[in-house]
Motif scaffolding. Structure first.
Motif, PDB file in Angstrom:
ATOM      1  N   CYS A 278     -31.589  18.360 -34.309  1.00  0.00           N
ATOM      2  CA  CYS A 278     -30.748  17.728 -33.453  1.00  0.00           C
ATOM      3  C   CYS A 278     -29.303  18.553 -33.865  1.00  0.00           C
ATOM      4  N   LYS A 279     -28.839  19.429 -34.082  1.00  0.00           N
ATOM      5  CA  LYS A 279     -28.339  20.238 -34.018  1.00  0.00           C
ATOM      6  C   LYS A 279     -27.863  21.021 -33.084  1.00  0.00           C
ATOM      7  N   SER A 280     -29.167  21.764 -33.125  1.00  0.00           N
ATOM      8  CA  SER A 280     -28.890  22.551 -31.386  1.00  0.00           C
ATOM      9  C   SER A 280     -28.865  21.763 -29.718  1.00  0.00           C
ATOM     10  N   ARG A 281     -29.164  19.850 -29.903  1.00  0.00           N
ATOM     11  CA  ARG A 281     -30.151  19.515 -29.167  1.00  0.00           C
ATOM     12  C   ARG A 281     -28.340  18.539 -28.944  1.00  0.00           C
ATOM     13  N   TYR A 282     -26.811  18.735 -29.901  1.00  0.00           N
ATOM     14  CA  TYR A 282     -25.700  18.051 -29.555  1.00  0.00           C
ATOM     15  C   TYR A 282     -25.172  19.000 -29.688  1.00  0.00           C
ATOM     16  N   GLN A 283     -24.997  20.390 -29.905  1.00  0.00           N
ATOM     17  CA  GLN A 283     -23.986  21.211 -29.587  1.00  0.00           C
ATOM     18  C   GLN A 283     -24.483  21.861 -28.392  1.00  0.00           C
ATOM     19  N   LEU A 284     -25.364  21.600 -27.124  1.00  0.00           N
ATOM     20  CA  LEU A 284     -26.094  21.701 -25.964  1.00  0.00           C
ATOM     21  C   LEU A 284     -25.384  20.773 -25.433  1.00  0.00           C
ATOM     22  N   ASP A 285     -25.711  19.464 -25.246  1.00  0.00           N
ATOM     23  CA  ASP A 285     -25.386  17.885 -24.352  1.00  0.00           C
ATOM     24  C   ASP A 285     -23.092  18.735 -24.684  1.00  0.00           C
ATOM     25  N   ARG A 286     -23.032  19.218 -25.478  1.00  0.00           N
ATOM     26  CA  ARG A 286     -21.511  19.362 -26.192  1.00  0.00           C
ATOM     27  C   ARG A 286     -20.692  20.578 -25.322  1.00  0.00           C
ATOM     28  N   SER A 287     -22.168  21.512 -25.035  1.00  0.00           N
ATOM     29  CA  SER A 287     -21.764  22.758 -24.398  1.00  0.00           C
ATOM     30  C   SER A 287     -21.271  22.647 -23.003  1.00  0.00           C
ATOM     31  N   ILE A 288     -22.672  21.910 -22.502  1.00  0.00           N
ATOM     32  CA  ILE A 288     -22.767  21.494 -21.021  1.00  0.00           C
ATOM     33  C   ILE A 288     -21.609  20.761 -20.555  1.00  0.00           C
ATOM     34  N   GLN A 289     -20.908  19.841 -21.485  1.00  0.00           N
ATOM     35  CA  GLN A 289     -19.710  19.133 -20.960  1.00  0.00           C
ATOM     36  C   GLN A 289     -18.350  19.862 -21.041  1.00  0.00           C
ATOM     37  N   VAL A 290     -18.207  20.719 -21.966  1.00  0.00           N
ATOM     38  CA  VAL A 290     -17.348  21.516 -22.155  1.00  0.00           C
ATOM     39  C   VAL A 290     -16.640  22.284 -21.434  1.00  0.00           C
ATOM     40  N   THR A 291     -18.343  23.109 -21.001  1.00  0.00           N
ATOM     41  CA  THR A 291     -17.904  24.726 -19.502  1.00  0.00           C
ATOM     42  C   THR A 291     -18.357  23.623 -18.536  1.00  0.00           C
ATOM     43  N   GLY A 292     -18.636  22.822 -18.457  1.00  0.00           N
ATOM     44  CA  GLY A 292     -18.772  22.013 -16.819  1.00  0.00           C
ATOM     45  C   GLY A 292     -17.282  21.324 -16.233  1.00  0.00           C
ATOM     46  N   ILE A 293     -15.709  20.693 -17.660  1.00  0.00           N
ATOM     47  CA  ILE A 293     -14.775  21.031 -17.185  1.00  0.00           C
ATOM     48  C   ILE A 293     -14.195  21.990 -17.151  1.00  0.00           C
ATOM     49  N   ILE A 294     -14.326  23.215 -17.683  1.00  0.00           N
ATOM     50  CA  ILE A 294     -13.539  24.351 -17.443  1.00  0.00           C
ATOM     51  C   ILE A 294     -13.922  25.073 -16.526  1.00  0.00           C
ATOM     52  N   ALA A 295     -15.298  24.482 -15.374  1.00  0.00           N
ATOM     53  CA  ALA A 295     -15.704  25.084 -14.592  1.00  0.00           C
ATOM     54  C   ALA A 295     -15.348  24.726 -13.288  1.00  0.00           C
ATOM     55  N   SER A 296     -15.010  23.113 -13.214  1.00  0.00           N
ATOM     56  CA  SER A 296     -14.329  22.176 -12.326  1.00  0.00           C
ATOM     57  C   SER A 296     -13.052  22.771 -11.538  1.00  0.00           C
ATOM     58  N   THR A 297     -12.470  23.271 -13.066  1.00  0.00           N
ATOM     59  CA  THR A 297     -10.735  23.603 -12.552  1.00  0.00           C
ATOM     60  C   THR A 297     -10.683  24.944 -12.114  1.00  0.00           C
ATOM     61  N   HIS A 298     -11.314  25.310 -11.356  1.00  0.00           N
ATOM     62  CA  HIS A 298     -11.564  26.631 -10.803  1.00  0.00           C
ATOM     63  C   HIS A 298     -11.363  27.072  -9.404  1.00  0.00           C
ATOM     64  N   CYS A 299     -11.479  25.369  -9.056  1.00  0.00           N
ATOM     65  CA  CYS A 299     -11.379  25.190  -7.350  1.00  0.00           C
ATOM     66  C   CYS A 299      -9.989  25.752  -7.374  1.00  0.00           C
ATOM     67  N   CYS A 300      -9.007  25.716  -8.602  1.00  0.00           N
ATOM     68  CA  CYS A 300      -7.459  25.712  -7.803  1.00  0.00           C
ATOM     69  C   CYS A 300      -6.978  27.164  -8.210  1.00  0.00           C
ATOM     70  N   VAL A 301      -8.046  27.744  -8.810  1.00  0.00           N
ATOM     71  CA  VAL A 301      -7.372  29.491  -9.129  1.00  0.00           C
ATOM     72  C   VAL A 301      -7.523  30.343  -7.603  1.00  0.00           C
ATOM     73  N   ASN A 302      -8.308  30.358  -7.188  1.00  0.00           N
ATOM     74  CA  ASN A 302      -8.126  31.998  -6.381  1.00  0.00           C
ATOM     75  C   ASN A 302      -7.469  31.883  -5.417  1.00  0.00           C
ATOM     76  N   PRO A 303      -6.570  30.718  -5.079  1.00  0.00           N
ATOM     77  CA  PRO A 303      -5.219  30.694  -4.086  1.00  0.00           C
ATOM     78  C   PRO A 303      -4.059  31.539  -5.030  1.00  0.00           C
ATOM     79  N   LEU A 304      -4.198  31.310  -6.486  1.00  0.00           N
ATOM     80  CA  LEU A 304      -3.164  31.928  -7.475  1.00  0.00           C
ATOM     81  C   LEU A 304      -3.292  33.370  -7.177  1.00  0.00           C
ATOM     82  N   LEU A 305      -4.963  33.298  -7.510  1.00  0.00           N
ATOM     83  CA  LEU A 305      -5.222  35.473  -7.089  1.00  0.00           C
ATOM     84  C   LEU A 305      -4.771  35.588  -6.204  1.00  0.00           C
ATOM     85  N   TYR A 306      -4.756  35.160  -5.065  1.00  0.00           N
ATOM     86  CA  TYR A 306      -4.928  35.351  -3.529  1.00  0.00           C
ATOM     87  C   TYR A 306      -3.154  36.099  -3.787  1.00  0.00           C
TER      88      TYR A 306
END
Length: 345
Positions: A278-306
Motif C-alpha cells: 500500500c505505501k509503495s503504491r501511494y508513494q509511486l502515484d504521488r511521485s508520478i504526479q509531482v515529478t510530472g508537474i515539475i517536468a511540465s514547467t521545463h518548457c519555459c526554461v530553455n529561453p532563459l538559459l539561452y
C-alpha cells in the motif's frame, strides 16, 4: 451501518463500508489509502500552469524572433535552437488545457484529450531529439571541426536533420495517439488520457511498451549522447560558449524530466521491484504526479538559459531590430563553428 463491540469498558466503533479511497489489503485487515491526484491538481495546477503558460509563451516567442530576425539562422545550432523552441511551444499549449480541467474538476472531451496527448507526446520526444542533436553538433563542431565537410556546416544539413527529428518524434507519438483514439471510441465521451501522466495504455497490455518507449526515447538516448560527448568535450574545450550553453540546456532537461521517467518506470514495473504494498503504491502515484508537474514547467526554461549564456543573444536582445555597431574585439563576432583550440590537450 455501524457495528458495536463491547470489550471491557471500551466501545469500538467500526464504520462499514470503507471510504471510496480505501481498500483492504491482501490479508483482509490492512487499509490502503489510494492517492487522489485531484487534490493537488485543484490546489496547484490552475495557478502554476497559467503562470508557466504566460512566461513560456513570452520567452519562447521572443527566442524564435531573435533567432529568425537577428541571428537569421546563420548557423546550424541556430536551427536546432529554433526547433527546440517550437517543441517547447507544442508542450506549452497543453498546460492551459490541463489548468482548465483541474480548475473545473471535469473530464476532458475525447477530441481535446487527443489533442492533449498528441501535443505532449510530440513535444516531449522532439525536445529530447533536438537536445541530442545539439549535443552531437557541439561535439562535431568543437572536437572534429577540421574534419567536418563544408556541407555539414551549412543550413541545409540542419534543416534536413530537423525534418528527420520531427518525423521520428511524430512516429514515436503515434502509439499514444492511436491508443487514445481507440479507447475513446470504446468509452464514448470519457477521456482515457486525463491522468497525472500521458499514457493512455495504463492498465492495459500496452503500458509496459509505452513506458519503455518514453524512457528510451525521452531519457536514455539523450543521456547516452550527452555522456559520450561530455567525456570527449570536457577534456578539450571547457571554455567554449557553445559547449557551456548546450551543457546547461541538456543538464536542465535531464534533471527535470529524469525523475518523472524513473517514477513512471517503477510504477509500471512495480511487480518486478516488489513495490505492490500500500505505501509503495501511494508513494509511486504521488511521485508520478509531482515529478510530472515539475517536468511540465521545463518548457519555459530553455529561453532563459539561452539569454543567460549566449553572449550574442544578450547583445541583440535590446537592439535586435537595429544593426549592431562594430566591436573592437573581433573575437566577439566569431561564429561558434570556429572553436578555440588553445585549450586542447
Amino acid at each position: 451501518m455501524a457495528n458495536y463491540t463491547d470489550d471491557d469498558d471500551y466501545d469500538v466503533l467500526i464504520y462499514d463500508p470503507l471510504p471510496d479511497n480505501e481498500t483492504l489489503g491482501k490479508d483482509g485487515t490492512e487499509q490502503c489509502l489510494a492517492y487522489d491526484p485531484a487534490v493537488l491538481s485543484g490546489q496547484l495546477l490552475p495557478q502554476l500552469y497559467t503562470a508557466v503558460s504566460l512566461l513560456g509563451l513570452l520567452d519562447n516567442i521572443l527566442m524564435v524572433f531573435i533567432l529568425v530576425k537577428c541571428h537569421r539562422l546563420r548557423h546550424v545550432e541556430h536551427i536546432y535552437f529554433l526547433n527546440l523552441a517550437v517543441s517547447n511551444l507544442c508542450f506549452l499549449l497543453t498546460l492551459p488545457i490541463q489548468a482548465h480541467a483541474a480548475s473545473h474538476g471535469g473530464t476532458l472531451g475525447h477530441a481535446m484529450c487527443t489533442v492533449l496527448v498528441t501535443l505532449s507526446s510530440v513535444g516531449l520526444h522532439s525536445e529530447a531529439l533536438f537536445n541530442a542533436l545539439l549535443t552531437l553538433h557541439s561535439y562535431l563542431v568543437c572536437f572534429h571541426v577540421r574534419r567536418l565537410s563544408p556541407v555539414a556546416r551549412r543550413g541545409a544539413c540542419g534543416v534536413l536533420a530537423s525534418g528527420l527529428a520531427w518525423l521520428a518524434a511524430t512516429l514515436l507519438a503515434l502509439p499514444e495517439v492511436l491508443l487514445c483514439t481507440a479507447q475513446g471510441d470504446s468509452r464514448g465521451s470519457r477521456c482515457p488520457c486525463s491522468r497525472s501522466h500521458f499514457l493512455p495504455g495504463q492498465g492495459t497490455a500496452w503500458e509496459p511498451f509505452l513506458t519503455l518507449k518514453v524512457n528510451m526515447a525521452g531519457l536514455l538516448v539523450p543521456l547516452l549522447v550527452f555522456i559520450v560527448c561530455l567525456v570527449r568535450l570536457g577534456k578539450t574545450l571547457r571554455k567554449s560558449d557553445l559547449f557551456q550553453l548546450v551543457f546547461a540546456v541538456m543538464v536542465v532537461f535531464l534533471l527535470m524530466w529524469g525523475p518523472y521517467n524513473v517514477a513512471l518506470f517503477l510504477s509500471t514495473f512495480k511487480d518486478s521491484f516488489s513495490l505492490r504494498d500500500c505505501k509503495s503504491r501511494y508513494q509511486l502515484d504521488r511521485s508520478i504526479q509531482v515529478t510530472g508537474i515539475i517536468a511540465s514547467t521545463h518548457c519555459c526554461v530553455n529561453p532563459l538559459l539561452y539569454v543567460l549564456l549566449d553572449k550574442a543573444f544578450q547583445r541583440r536582445l535590446c537592439p535586435c531590430c537595429c544593426p549592431l555597431p562594430p566591436t573592437e574585439d573581433p573575437a566577439q563576432d566569431t561564429p561558434w563553428e570556429e572553436c578555440d583550440y588553445s585549450t586542447q590537450l
